[in-house]
Design a protein around this motif. Sequence first.
Motif, PDB file in Angstrom:
ATOM      1  N   LEU A 189      10.347  59.621  43.207  1.00 43.33           N
ATOM      2  CA  LEU A 189      10.370  58.358  42.472  1.00 43.33           C
ATOM      3  C   LEU A 189      11.746  57.728  42.529  1.00 43.33           C
ATOM      4  O   LEU A 189      12.767  58.427  42.475  1.00 43.33           O
ATOM      5  N   ASN A 190      11.761  56.423  42.623  1.00 38.31           N
ATOM      6  CA  ASN A 190      13.021  55.678  42.633  1.00 38.31           C
ATOM      7  C   ASN A 190      13.370  55.315  41.192  1.00 38.31           C
ATOM      8  O   ASN A 190      12.931  54.298  40.668  1.00 38.31           O
ATOM      9  N   LEU A 191      14.141  56.183  40.534  1.00 40.53           N
ATOM     10  CA  LEU A 191      14.523  55.983  39.138  1.00 40.53           C
ATOM     11  C   LEU A 191      16.010  55.676  39.054  1.00 40.53           C
ATOM     12  O   LEU A 191      16.847  56.505  39.403  1.00 40.53           O
ATOM     13  N   MET A 249       3.048  64.931  44.973  1.00 43.89           N
ATOM     14  CA  MET A 249       2.536  63.767  44.244  1.00 43.89           C
ATOM     15  C   MET A 249       2.702  62.457  45.028  1.00 43.89           C
ATOM     16  O   MET A 249       2.270  61.409  44.588  1.00 43.89           O
ATOM     17  N   GLY A 250       3.395  62.542  46.174  1.00 44.51           N
ATOM     18  CA  GLY A 250       3.561  61.347  46.980  1.00 44.51           C
ATOM     19  C   GLY A 250       4.767  60.540  46.571  1.00 44.51           C
ATOM     20  O   GLY A 250       5.205  60.571  45.443  1.00 44.51           O
ATOM     21  N   ARG A 251       5.273  59.740  47.527  1.00 38.96           N
ATOM     22  CA  ARG A 251       6.475  58.950  47.269  1.00 38.96           C
ATOM     23  C   ARG A 251       6.098  57.534  46.869  1.00 38.96           C
ATOM     24  O   ARG A 251       5.045  57.021  47.241  1.00 38.96           O
ATOM     25  N   MET A 252       6.981  56.908  46.096  1.00 40.90           N
ATOM     26  CA  MET A 252       6.750  55.541  45.649  1.00 40.90           C
ATOM     27  C   MET A 252       8.029  54.743  45.801  1.00 40.90           C
ATOM     28  O   MET A 252       8.596  54.240  44.855  1.00 40.90           O
ATOM     29  N   SER A 253       8.507  54.626  46.996  1.00 40.64           N
ATOM     30  CA  SER A 253       9.799  53.976  47.218  1.00 40.64           C
ATOM     31  C   SER A 253       9.774  52.507  46.811  1.00 40.64           C
ATOM     32  O   SER A 253      10.799  51.931  46.500  1.00 40.64           O
ATOM     33  N   LYS A 254       8.573  51.887  46.822  1.00 43.08           N
ATOM     34  CA  LYS A 254       8.495  50.469  46.487  1.00 43.08           C
ATOM     35  C   LYS A 254       8.365  50.231  44.984  1.00 43.08           C
ATOM     36  O   LYS A 254       8.521  49.117  44.522  1.00 43.08           O
ATOM     37  N   LEU A 283       9.836  50.692  41.536  1.00 39.67           N
ATOM     38  CA  LEU A 283      11.103  51.043  40.911  1.00 39.67           C
ATOM     39  C   LEU A 283      10.930  51.302  39.430  1.00 39.67           C
ATOM     40  O   LEU A 283      10.261  50.553  38.722  1.00 39.67           O
ATOM     41  N   LEU A 284      11.538  52.367  38.986  1.00 37.21           N
ATOM     42  CA  LEU A 284      11.608  52.686  37.576  1.00 37.21           C
ATOM     43  C   LEU A 284      13.074  52.696  37.170  1.00 37.21           C
ATOM     44  O   LEU A 284      13.949  52.959  37.996  1.00 37.21           O
ATOM     45  N   ALA A 285      13.341  52.413  35.924  1.00 33.52           N
ATOM     46  CA  ALA A 285      14.714  52.447  35.431  1.00 33.52           C
ATOM     47  C   ALA A 285      14.745  53.149  34.084  1.00 33.52           C
ATOM     48  O   ALA A 285      13.727  53.242  33.387  1.00 33.52           O
ATOM     49  N   MET A 286      15.917  53.627  33.734  1.00 35.10           N
ATOM     50  CA  MET A 286      16.092  54.333  32.460  1.00 35.10           C
ATOM     51  C   MET A 286      17.325  53.780  31.759  1.00 35.10           C
ATOM     52  O   MET A 286      18.429  53.809  32.311  1.00 35.10           O
ATOM     53  N   ILE A 287      17.121  53.252  30.562  1.00 31.15           N
ATOM     54  CA  ILE A 287      18.202  52.680  29.766  1.00 31.15           C
ATOM     55  C   ILE A 287      18.788  53.761  28.869  1.00 31.15           C
ATOM     56  O   ILE A 287      18.066  54.390  28.090  1.00 31.15           O
ATOM     57  N   VAL A 288      20.100  53.968  28.955  1.00 29.13           N
ATOM     58  CA  VAL A 288      20.761  54.988  28.139  1.00 29.13           C
ATOM     59  C   VAL A 288      22.061  54.438  27.563  1.00 29.13           C
ATOM     60  O   VAL A 288      22.587  53.422  28.020  1.00 29.13           O
ATOM     61  N   ASP A 289      22.552  55.123  26.532  1.00 24.88           N
ATOM     62  CA  ASP A 289      23.914  54.889  26.059  1.00 24.88           C
ATOM     63  C   ASP A 289      24.713  56.189  26.109  1.00 24.88           C
ATOM     64  O   ASP A 289      25.932  56.166  26.095  1.00 24.88           O
ATOM     65  N   ILE A 290      24.000  57.297  26.171  1.00 26.00           N
ATOM     66  CA  ILE A 290      24.594  58.626  26.378  1.00 26.00           C
ATOM     67  C   ILE A 290      23.678  59.370  27.340  1.00 26.00           C
ATOM     68  O   ILE A 290      22.455  59.357  27.159  1.00 26.00           O
ATOM     69  N   LEU A 327       7.398  60.927  33.472  1.00 25.18           N
ATOM     70  CA  LEU A 327       7.581  60.158  34.702  1.00 25.18           C
ATOM     71  C   LEU A 327       6.243  59.777  35.331  1.00 25.18           C
ATOM     72  O   LEU A 327       6.100  58.662  35.860  1.00 25.18           O
ATOM     73  N   SER A 328       5.279  60.673  35.299  1.00 27.64           N
ATOM     74  CA  SER A 328       3.958  60.355  35.849  1.00 27.64           C
ATOM     75  C   SER A 328       3.311  59.217  35.075  1.00 27.64           C
ATOM     76  O   SER A 328       2.674  58.330  35.654  1.00 27.64           O
TER      77      SER A 328
END
Length: 286
Positions: free
Chosen positions: A32-34, A1-6, A8-15, A277-278
Amino acid sequence: MGRMSKTLLAMIVDIVRWEEKILLKAAEIMGLNLSLVNLRSRFISLTEPPGNAKVYLIRAVSRTTAVTSALVIESFGAVTINSPRALQATGDKAAMIALLASRGVPVPRSYLALGKETALMAAEALGFPVVLKPVSGGWGMLSAKAGSPEELEQLLELKEAIPSPTSRLHVIQEYIEAGGSDYRVLVVGGEAVAAMKRSAVRGWKANVSRGALVEPISPRGEIEELAVRASEALGAEVAGVDIIDGDGDMRVLEVNGVPEFRGLREATGVPVERYILSYARENARR
């Protein structure tokens, strides 16, 4: 699917649950940069952008944490999946049912009642048996079926003894006989990507967390149409939609804005984490 280093994705969690772990693993495989933001160990700024991610997956279990963090992040121009409005709507059962009904999505007949006496009046208007639900919460907790006014009164007294500001606020809903089964459909970006049938092993609650038996089903046809309509009515881009079929009359029970998907993943084999993610990646590219 190819890289996307530029990107940025983030994931907010509490657990950090199974779902968050598999999302992190899939992101690594997809290039992916997650980044993981666990609010139990990290704080986020209220006066400057909380990070340089373009898209934040909101995966906090606590409804308050999910909605508040999404509001903070969105205020600085980043995209949250789901949005704070969708998280708020899916986190309140009364508001959720009302929004679905107002947008023409079929749901069980339901009433909102404050206090025991009003709840009993609502149940009488529906006709027994009825289902008593809290305004918030998941996994079927604090939901109960009552077959008579006496049984409902006892349940209400127990519930109202809980020291909570919402313990006297009740959702009273008609009971739909479906043989202890229902359907869970995962919707991502307006597409039903996976679906399963859940069958209770005891009682009438078909939650996977309660040991329900699961089997994969096609996410197409009427189930897809209803699940997509429900998620779109609430503005939820990623949603777990619960549907019940009472004698061929399908209705939406609930829409979860921070859906667990382990049971669905294991039942169907569909890599739903990749769909999520996609979709987040496509949003980051806009």
